[in-house]
Design an enzyme around this catalytic site. Structure first.
Site, short mmCIF file in Angstrom:
data_model
loop_
_atom_site.label_atom_id
_atom_site.label_comp_id
_atom_site.label_asym_id
_atom_site.label_seq_id
_atom_site.Cartn_x
_atom_site.Cartn_y
_atom_site.Cartn_z
N CYS B 15 0.83 -1.20 0.00
CA CYS B 15 0.00 0.00 0.00
C CYS B 15 0.87 1.26 0.00
O CYS B 15 1.89 1.26 0.67
CB CYS B 15 -0.90 0.01 1.22
SG CYS B 15 -2.24 -1.15 1.05
N PRO B 16 0.44 2.29 -0.69
CA PRO B 16 -0.80 2.39 -1.46
C PRO B 16 -0.61 2.14 -2.96
O PRO B 16 -1.46 2.51 -3.75
CB PRO B 16 -1.18 3.85 -1.23
CG PRO B 16 0.15 4.55 -1.20
CD PRO B 16 1.16 3.59 -0.68
#
Lengths: 177, 77
Positions: B15-16
């Protein structure tokens, strides 16, 4: 009956708990930590002690370093790894996280995608480690536990954490997209 | 024109990155197209479907292996 389709297995082990559940449990356990160990919850200063023990194990000396010169730091270092509450807690976090992924059968060795990822990970780790020491805490000790102790410093930390994250995400989209 | 199915490999990415890649990829697709995002980062299994559903797309998650998922997104608008 098939365990994987069991309602309670799904609810407790397979599906992610909600943020609210996580927040309540973290709040409760940080109170337990404070009461039992007499110190607020922290993670990264313990890692610094691990570094000191490792360095001592290969013949190094940290007694004269400013960071470890306080009496409290010396007591912790002299008492050793197995008498350090923070070390036991960090081990608990690592094994607990492993247990949670295993119980959800989501354990996987992830492949490294590129050299860029390796360099970013090493740089990021070094920066976080350095920042956590000069900032006298990481996002647990200096943010979470400070705010939980009603200290203004935690909120100041939060503002700059947010600004740092803004810069970080700009760099991330620039180099990784 | 037939709707097409596009594969987006986000394995090994944290992430992200998977979410941003999904957002970008979806803008290049036409309504009715299917985007299959391959992920092995459990929080992407939360934030990608959340974002896509908020945008109004149809989303399904399939667990293809231990710690590996496919998020199937049908572009609706």
């Amino acid at each position: 009956m098939d365990l994987k389709s069991n309602k309670f297995y799904q609810q407790w082990f397979k599906n992610a708990w909600t943020y609210v559940t996580g927040a309540i449990l973290l709040s409760l356990f940080q109170i337990v930590t404070l009461v039992v160990t007499g110190k607020p919850w922290g993670v990264s200063s313990t890692l610094t002690n691990w570094g000191a023990w490792l360095y001592s194990a290969v013949g190094g000396q940290v007694d004269s370093w400013y960071y470890f010169s306080s009496e409290r730091a010396q007591i912790t270092l002299d008492a050793g790894f197995f008498n350090d509450a923070g070390s036991m807690r960090n081990l608990g976090i690592i094994f607990g996280a492993l247990l949670a992924t295993l119980l959800a059968s989501q354990f996987k060795f992830k492949k490294i995608k590129s050299m860029k990822q390796v360099i970013a990970a090493i740089l990021g780790g070094l920066l976080m480690g350095y920042g956590a020491r000069v900032g006298l805490g990481c996002n647990i000790g200096a943010l979470y536990s400070s705010i939980a102790s009603l200290s203004v410093s935690g909120w100041v930390f939060a503002i700059f954490l947010f600004l740092g994250a803004l810069v970080g995400s700009k760099l991330l989209t620039k180099f990784f997209m | 024109m037939m709707a097409q199915e596009v594969l987006l490999d986000c394995l090994g990415e944290a992430c992200p990155v998977p979410l941003v890649k999904t957002e970008k990829k979806l803008t290049t697709l036409a309504v009715g197209d299917i985007l299959v995002v391959q992920i092995d980062h459990s929080c992407a299994m939360k934030n990608i479907p959340e974002w896509a559903r908020k945008e109004g797309h149809n989303v399904e998650i399939e667990e293809v292996d231990d710690g590996e998922w496919e998020v199937i997104i049908e572009k609706v608008k």
